[in-house]
Design a protein around this motif. Structure first.
Motif, short mmCIF file in Angstrom:
data_model
loop_
_atom_site.label_atom_id
_atom_site.label_comp_id
_atom_site.label_asym_id
_atom_site.label_seq_id
_atom_site.Cartn_x
_atom_site.Cartn_y
_atom_site.Cartn_z
N GLU A 123 0.80 -1.22 0.00
CA GLU A 123 0.00 0.00 0.00
C GLU A 123 0.84 1.27 0.00
O GLU A 123 0.40 2.30 -0.51
CB GLU A 123 -0.93 0.00 1.22
N THR A 124 2.04 1.21 0.57
CA THR A 124 2.85 2.43 0.68
C THR A 124 4.20 2.32 -0.01
O THR A 124 4.91 3.32 -0.12
CB THR A 124 3.08 2.80 2.16
N GLU A 138 5.65 -2.99 5.77
CA GLU A 138 6.10 -2.12 4.68
C GLU A 138 7.06 -1.10 5.28
O GLU A 138 6.78 -0.50 6.32
CB GLU A 138 4.92 -1.44 4.02
N ARG A 161 3.94 0.75 7.51
CA ARG A 161 2.62 0.14 7.69
C ARG A 161 2.80 -1.33 8.10
O ARG A 161 3.69 -2.01 7.60
CB ARG A 161 1.80 0.24 6.42
N HIS A 163 0.84 -5.05 8.43
CA HIS A 163 -0.30 -5.90 8.08
C HIS A 163 -0.20 -7.18 8.90
O HIS A 163 0.87 -7.78 8.99
CB HIS A 163 -0.28 -6.25 6.59
#
Length: 210
Positions: A123-124, A138, A161, A163
């Motif tokens: 996502e980033t 991440e 980030r 997860h």
């Protein structure tokens, strides 16, 4: 009594070839020059706050990638993924294979396929996550510097980030449940999981049932 105590505390001096005294395995996904993904196992990682410090071989593709493209994902496998990790172990993303790795490693372009793992979009950052890993961080390498011996580099990566598989998270919280989560441990070149919980530190913030 004194003789028994002396016998219990006696140590011998040894010279082990490696010092992997029980460290977690991570899979690092980085981006190659042509935009493809490289995936590499490593077992020299530790976290301090939101920074993860990594020790990497200086001749590997991962070190080269991070010096030029600092984005990465630190994928943390569980014990059940050890065979996939071992399938990655003899592979390198460097072509030609560096002289220091010749005879032990072989070049592999698609390491995800070779390991039987699936890439998942991040996502980033650009590099993909490993879908099968219960924890995926991440991150961005803030500093890459040579190690004291010259044979490795030290990377300080800022986590952007996190997860987590819902199965390892305490419901309704931001906490990983240590009773449900077990990292894959690399112990003197052998793979292990964690044993039963022995206790916890006074600083724990993880909610636990009474």
């Amino acid at each position: 009594m004194e003789a028994a105590a002396a016998e219990q505390t006696a140590h011998i001096t040894i010279e082990p070839s490696i010092l992997y005294f029980g460290t977690p395995v991570v899979l690092l996904s980085t981006e190659n020059e042509d935009g493809t993904a490289n995936l590499a196992p490593m077992s020299s990682a530790w976290a301090l706050g939101r920074t993860v410090v990594l020790g990497l071989g200086a001749e590997g593709q991962t070190a080269r990638n991070l010096e030029q493209r600092p984005e990465l994902v630190i994928n943390v496998p569980g014990p059940e993924q050890w065979r996939a990790v071992e399938r990655l172990a003899p592979l390198t993303g460097r072509d030609p294979v560096p002289a220091a790795k010749a005879g032990f490693f072989r070049f592999e372009r698609d390491k995800f396929a070779a390991a039987g793992l699936r890439p998942a979009p991040s996502e980033t950052v650009g590099p993909p996550r490993v879908a099968e890993c219960p924890l995926q961080l991440e991150a961005r390498a803030a500093r890459v510097r040579p190690g004291t011996s010259g044979g490795f580099v030290i990377v300080e990566a800022d986590v952007l980030r996190v997860h987590a598989d819902p199965c390892i998270v305490v419901p309704g919280t931001q906490h990983v449940d240590p009773a449900e989560w077990s990292p894959l441990i690399y112990n003197f070149r052998h793979y292990f999981g964690l044993g039963p919980e022995l206790g916890h530190t006074f600083r724990t913030e993880t909610p636990r049932p009474n």
